[in-house]
Write a protein that holds these residues in place. Sequence first.
Motif, PDB file in Angstrom:
ATOM      1  N   THR A   1      38.226  -6.741   0.568  1.00 43.24           N
ATOM      2  CA  THR A   1      36.837  -7.150   0.416  1.00 43.24           C
ATOM      3  C   THR A   1      36.786  -8.019  -0.830  1.00 43.24           C
ATOM      4  O   THR A   1      37.282  -7.639  -1.885  1.00 43.24           O
ATOM      5  N   VAL A   2      36.201  -9.187  -0.693  1.00 40.09           N
ATOM      6  CA  VAL A   2      36.134 -10.150  -1.790  1.00 40.09           C
ATOM      7  C   VAL A   2      34.672 -10.429  -2.115  1.00 40.09           C
ATOM      8  O   VAL A   2      33.865 -10.635  -1.212  1.00 40.09           O
ATOM      9  N   VAL A   3      34.359 -10.430  -3.399  1.00 39.03           N
ATOM     10  CA  VAL A   3      33.046 -10.857  -3.874  1.00 39.03           C
ATOM     11  C   VAL A   3      33.307 -11.954  -4.894  1.00 39.03           C
ATOM     12  O   VAL A   3      33.996 -11.731  -5.886  1.00 39.03           O
TER      13      VAL A   3
ATOM     14  N   ALA B   1      39.925 -10.700   5.749  1.00 39.90           N
ATOM     15  CA  ALA B   1      39.201 -10.404   4.505  1.00 39.90           C
ATOM     16  C   ALA B   1      37.700 -10.396   4.762  1.00 39.90           C
ATOM     17  O   ALA B   1      37.178 -11.203   5.532  1.00 39.90           O
ATOM     18  N   LYS B   2      37.037  -9.468   4.115  1.00 39.05           N
ATOM     19  CA  LYS B   2      35.578  -9.368   4.197  1.00 39.05           C
ATOM     20  C   LYS B   2      35.035 -10.018   2.935  1.00 39.05           C
ATOM     21  O   LYS B   2      35.224  -9.497   1.840  1.00 39.05           O
ATOM     22  N   VAL B   3      34.383 -11.166   3.091  1.00 42.69           N
ATOM     23  CA  VAL B   3      34.009 -11.985   1.942  1.00 42.69           C
ATOM     24  C   VAL B   3      32.493 -12.013   1.765  1.00 42.69           C
ATOM     25  O   VAL B   3      31.746 -12.191   2.731  1.00 42.69           O
TER      26      VAL B   3
ATOM     27  N   ASP C   1      30.496  -0.271   0.905  1.00 43.21           N
ATOM     28  CA  ASP C   1      30.434   0.841   1.860  1.00 43.21           C
ATOM     29  C   ASP C   1      30.332   0.319   3.289  1.00 43.21           C
ATOM     30  O   ASP C   1      30.951   0.879   4.199  1.00 43.21           O
ATOM     31  N   LYS C   2      29.580  -0.738   3.495  1.00 42.32           N
ATOM     32  CA  LYS C   2      29.420  -1.322   4.813  1.00 42.32           C
ATOM     33  C   LYS C   2      30.746  -1.876   5.340  1.00 42.32           C
ATOM     34  O   LYS C   2      31.030  -1.823   6.529  1.00 42.32           O
ATOM     35  N   ASP C   3      31.571  -2.390   4.434  1.00 43.37           N
ATOM     36  CA  ASP C   3      32.856  -2.981   4.817  1.00 43.37           C
ATOM     37  C   ASP C   3      33.946  -1.938   5.080  1.00 43.37           C
ATOM     38  O   ASP C   3      34.945  -2.237   5.706  1.00 43.37           O
TER      39      ASP C   3
END
Length: 103
Positions: free
Chosen positions: A34-36, A60-62, A100-102
């Motif tokens: 997960t990337v922010v 990846a979840k971005v 949490d969603k990811d």
Amino acid sequence: NLQYAYPEYRISTASTGIEALEQLATDASSYSTTVVTDLILSEGSGIDLVKQMLDLDPLAKVHLMSGRRLMPEEQEALQQYVRGVLMKPFEMDELYALIDKDS
């Protein structure tokens, strides 16, 4: 602190987009990612960085952060590449909700 909130996760930070790409290239196959990242970076566009990250790790979840209203062309690009946008300033609970969603 994210590490205290999520002790079961491996959390990395990067000061530059290049550093983030290097970390992702090293770790992409080992971890769910997960990337922010910020929309505006000192060395370029957050959208360009996101595209490069997804080339390295298509799973990846971005998410992007932004302190300003998004332009229509940015919104269009974001719909294609990112899962969500955090508008700054934001509460840590908002970031935790994305993580949490990811998971």
